[in-house]
Design a protein around this motif. Structure first.
Motif, PDB file in Angstrom:
ATOM      1  N   ALA A 123       0.840  -1.205   0.000  1.00 54.25           N
ATOM      2  CA  ALA A 123       0.000   0.000   0.000  1.00 54.25           C
ATOM      3  C   ALA A 123       0.875   1.256   0.000  1.00 54.25           C
ATOM      4  O   ALA A 123       0.592   2.221  -0.733  1.00 54.25           O
ATOM      5  CB  ALA A 123      -0.939  -0.005   1.198  1.00 54.25           C
ATOM      6  N   MET A 124       1.939   1.247   0.805  1.00 53.38           N
ATOM      7  CA  MET A 124       2.861   2.389   0.821  1.00 53.38           C
ATOM      8  C   MET A 124       3.532   2.550  -0.535  1.00 53.38           C
ATOM      9  O   MET A 124       3.699   3.676  -1.023  1.00 53.38           O
ATOM     10  CB  MET A 124       3.916   2.214   1.915  1.00 53.38           C
ATOM     11  CG  MET A 124       3.410   2.508   3.300  1.00 53.38           C
ATOM     12  SD  MET A 124       2.917   4.232   3.532  1.00 53.38           S
ATOM     13  CE  MET A 124       4.502   4.985   3.743  1.00 53.38           C
ATOM     14  N   GLN A 125       3.924   1.446  -1.147  1.00 51.50           N
ATOM     15  CA  GLN A 125       4.566   1.503  -2.461  1.00 51.50           C
ATOM     16  C   GLN A 125       3.625   2.129  -3.484  1.00 51.50           C
ATOM     17  O   GLN A 125       4.033   2.946  -4.307  1.00 51.50           O
ATOM     18  CB  GLN A 125       4.991   0.111  -2.919  1.00 51.50           C
ATOM     19  CG  GLN A 125       5.661   0.098  -4.294  1.00 51.50           C
ATOM     20  CD  GLN A 125       6.969   0.860  -4.291  1.00 51.50           C
ATOM     21  OE1 GLN A 125       7.894   0.507  -3.590  1.00 51.50           O
ATOM     22  NE2 GLN A 125       7.047   1.934  -5.066  1.00 51.50           N
ATOM     23  N   GLU A 126       2.352   1.776  -3.411  1.00 50.37           N
ATOM     24  CA  GLU A 126       1.367   2.331  -4.342  1.00 50.37           C
ATOM     25  C   GLU A 126       1.239   3.846  -4.151  1.00 50.37           C
ATOM     26  O   GLU A 126       1.208   4.607  -5.123  1.00 50.37           O
ATOM     27  CB  GLU A 126       0.010   1.654  -4.144  1.00 50.37           C
ATOM     28  CG  GLU A 126      -1.036   2.095  -5.142  1.00 50.37           C
ATOM     29  CD  GLU A 126      -2.350   1.350  -4.983  1.00 50.37           C
ATOM     30  OE1 GLU A 126      -3.377   1.951  -5.342  1.00 50.37           O
ATOM     31  OE2 GLU A 126      -2.351   0.199  -4.515  1.00 50.37           O
ATOM     32  N   LEU A 127       1.189   4.296  -2.906  1.00 48.26           N
ATOM     33  CA  LEU A 127       1.096   5.728  -2.627  1.00 48.26           C
ATOM     34  C   LEU A 127       2.361   6.455  -3.067  1.00 48.26           C
ATOM     35  O   LEU A 127       2.291   7.563  -3.627  1.00 48.26           O
ATOM     36  CB  LEU A 127       0.832   5.965  -1.142  1.00 48.26           C
ATOM     37  CG  LEU A 127      -0.512   5.475  -0.615  1.00 48.26           C
ATOM     38  CD1 LEU A 127      -0.550   5.585   0.907  1.00 48.26           C
ATOM     39  CD2 LEU A 127      -1.659   6.245  -1.249  1.00 48.26           C
ATOM     40  N   LEU A 128       3.516   5.842  -2.828  1.00 49.33           N
ATOM     41  CA  LEU A 128       4.784   6.435  -3.242  1.00 49.33           C
ATOM     42  C   LEU A 128       4.838   6.560  -4.761  1.00 49.33           C
ATOM     43  O   LEU A 128       5.214   7.602  -5.301  1.00 49.33           O
ATOM     44  CB  LEU A 128       5.952   5.594  -2.723  1.00 49.33           C
ATOM     45  CG  LEU A 128       7.365   6.072  -3.059  1.00 49.33           C
ATOM     46  CD1 LEU A 128       7.609   7.478  -2.519  1.00 49.33           C
ATOM     47  CD2 LEU A 128       8.392   5.093  -2.489  1.00 49.33           C
ATOM     48  N   THR A 129       4.419   5.512  -5.461  1.00 49.94           N
ATOM     49  CA  THR A 129       4.415   5.513  -6.927  1.00 49.94           C
ATOM     50  C   THR A 129       3.500   6.611  -7.465  1.00 49.94           C
ATOM     51  O   THR A 129       3.825   7.264  -8.459  1.00 49.94           O
ATOM     52  CB  THR A 129       3.984   4.135  -7.462  1.00 49.94           C
ATOM     53  OG1 THR A 129       4.917   3.150  -6.983  1.00 49.94           O
ATOM     54  CG2 THR A 129       3.950   4.098  -8.969  1.00 49.94           C
ATOM     55  N   LYS A 130       2.373   6.838  -6.800  1.00 54.93           N
ATOM     56  CA  LYS A 130       1.444   7.885  -7.225  1.00 54.93           C
ATOM     57  C   LYS A 130       1.966   9.288  -6.901  1.00 54.93           C
ATOM     58  O   LYS A 130       1.447  10.275  -7.403  1.00 54.93           O
ATOM     59  CB  LYS A 130       0.084   7.708  -6.540  1.00 54.93           C
ATOM     60  CG  LYS A 130      -0.715   6.545  -7.043  1.00 54.93           C
ATOM     61  CD  LYS A 130      -2.040   6.476  -6.293  1.00 54.93           C
ATOM     62  CE  LYS A 130      -2.911   5.342  -6.775  1.00 54.93           C
ATOM     63  NZ  LYS A 130      -4.186   5.305  -6.040  1.00 54.93           N
TER      64      LYS A 130
END
Length: 133
Positions: A70-77
């Motif tokens: 979930a953190m990776q997804e937010l970071l990617t966005k």
């Protein structure tokens, strides 16, 4: 009783690339580098604010796989909270950070609400703003 901020965490994809940005660009110094398995937590600080550490770590460091994803997804966005630093030499620090090849989001300008500031993205896409003290 008193209270002060001790650590602030910044999630990054590549800790080494982030170290280059925060150390070489912003002038912070590496104070601690701790590994556990494939993860690292690197603390950077400044003589101007002793005792305050900026901790860099990857999205999965110290988190469950689901939370790390979930953190990776937010970071990617690019939607994780920004970090704002202040300096007494905005123009000089802007040029120092730009020399690292960081993505410039906003060159130094006087904001209508008061401060002169600028903005960059670190190598992981986090927004970093610099404000004139």
């Amino acid at each position: 009783m008193d209270i002060s901020l001790q650590y602030s965490h910044i999630t990054v994809n590549d800790v080494d690339a982030a170290i280059s940005f925060y150390r070489d660009g912003l002038g912070l110094k590496v104070e601690n580098d701790v590994s556990s398995g494939e993860h690292r937590w690197v603390t950077l600080g400044s003589d101007i604010q002793p005792g305050l550490g900026i901790v860099l770590s990857d999205p999965h460091a110290g988190r469950s796989e689901a939370d790390g994803d979930a953190m990776q997804e937010l970071l990617t966005k690019g939607v994780l909270p920004m970090t704002v630093f202040s300096t007494n030499d905005l123009e000089g620090l802007f040029e120092q950070v730009r020399a690292t090849g960081a993505e410039v989001l906003q060159e130094p300008i006087e904001q209508p609400w008061g401060p002169k500031d600028c903005a960059f993205r670190d190598p992981s896409g986090n927004m970093v703003r610099l404000s004139q003290r």
